[in-house]
Design a protein around this motif. Structure first.
Motif, PDB file in Angstrom:
ATOM      1  N   ASP A  27      -8.035   1.862  -0.519  1.00 59.64           N
ATOM      2  CA  ASP A  27      -6.898   2.782  -0.576  1.00 59.64           C
ATOM      3  C   ASP A  27      -6.314   3.232   0.025  1.00 59.64           C
ATOM      4  O   ASP A  27      -5.417   3.623  -0.505  1.00 59.64           O
ATOM      5  CB  ASP A  27      -8.406   4.330  -0.457  1.00 59.64           C
ATOM      6  CG  ASP A  27      -8.623   4.069  -1.587  1.00 59.64           C
ATOM      7  OD1 ASP A  27      -9.066   3.067  -2.518  1.00 59.64           O
ATOM      8  OD2 ASP A  27     -10.226   4.483  -1.642  1.00 59.64           O
ATOM      9  N   PRO A  32      -3.636   1.717  -6.307  1.00 58.40           N
ATOM     10  CA  PRO A  32      -5.004   1.687  -7.521  1.00 58.40           C
ATOM     11  C   PRO A  32      -4.846   0.521  -8.145  1.00 58.40           C
ATOM     12  O   PRO A  32      -5.874   0.022  -8.914  1.00 58.40           O
ATOM     13  CB  PRO A  32      -5.349   3.286  -8.240  1.00 58.40           C
ATOM     14  CG  PRO A  32      -4.303   3.853  -7.326  1.00 58.40           C
ATOM     15  CD  PRO A  32      -3.290   3.607  -6.426  1.00 58.40           C
ATOM     16  N   ALA A  35      -5.601  -2.618  -6.430  1.00 59.64           N
ATOM     17  CA  ALA A  35      -6.868  -2.476  -5.702  1.00 59.64           C
ATOM     18  C   ALA A  35      -7.782  -3.474  -6.526  1.00 59.64           C
ATOM     19  O   ALA A  35      -8.423  -3.532  -6.554  1.00 59.64           O
ATOM     20  CB  ALA A  35      -7.240  -1.251  -5.523  1.00 59.64           C
ATOM     21  N   HIS A  65       2.140   2.116  -0.025  1.00 53.67           N
ATOM     22  CA  HIS A  65       1.671   2.488  -1.198  1.00 53.67           C
ATOM     23  C   HIS A  65       3.390   2.368  -1.787  1.00 53.67           C
ATOM     24  O   HIS A  65       3.822   2.508  -2.718  1.00 53.67           O
ATOM     25  CB  HIS A  65       1.281   3.953  -1.195  1.00 53.67           C
ATOM     26  CG  HIS A  65       0.161   3.511  -1.123  1.00 53.67           C
ATOM     27  ND1 HIS A  65      -0.941   4.710  -2.609  1.00 53.67           N
ATOM     28  CD2 HIS A  65      -1.261   2.760  -0.469  1.00 53.67           C
ATOM     29  CE1 HIS A  65      -2.329   4.229  -2.088  1.00 53.67           C
ATOM     30  NE2 HIS A  65      -2.434   3.781  -0.952  1.00 53.67           N
TER      31      HIS A  65
END
Length: 116
Positions: A27, A32, A35, A65
């Protein structure tokens, strides 16, 4: 003009062990959408993020991110940069970010070229 170049390699199995034994690491490193990919693809994306950091001069405060790898319809990987990464790229006069990913025989690799 070339503004920066970065390269990185990742041992896929070792990376998998790190992800499984470190809670929350996936994370922290990946969005997301990223992943959801298989392990070899994650390793290549991590290599690309590391290569990007090197090409940018390893900026302090870089958030993982803020550098997301998406795939074009053709399958070609492209960086979507924002936040801390975008600020550093703007400071360097980066106009284009080129990325190439590969994974084979248990090794993932990536090359990033920054162009003005």
């Amino acid at each position: 003009m070339i503004v920066g170049v970065g390269i990185d390699v990742v041992d896929v199995a070792r990376f998998g062990v790190s992800l499984s034994r470190t809670p929350g690491l996936t994370d922290r490193l990946f969005t997301p959408e990223e992943a959801e990919r298989p392990l070899a693809s994650l390793a290549a994306r991590f290599a690309a993020k590391e290569a990007l950091a090197k090409a940018l001069g390893a900026p302090e405060g870089m958030h993982w991110h803020d550098a997301e790898i998406r795939s074009e319809e053709s399958g070609r990987p492209v960086f979507e940069i924002r936040g801390s990464v975008l600020r550093r790229a703007n400071d360097l006069g980066v106009g284009s970010v080129h990325v190439s990913l590969s994974h084979d025989a248990g090794i993932a690799s990536a090359v990033v070229v920054l162009e003005s």
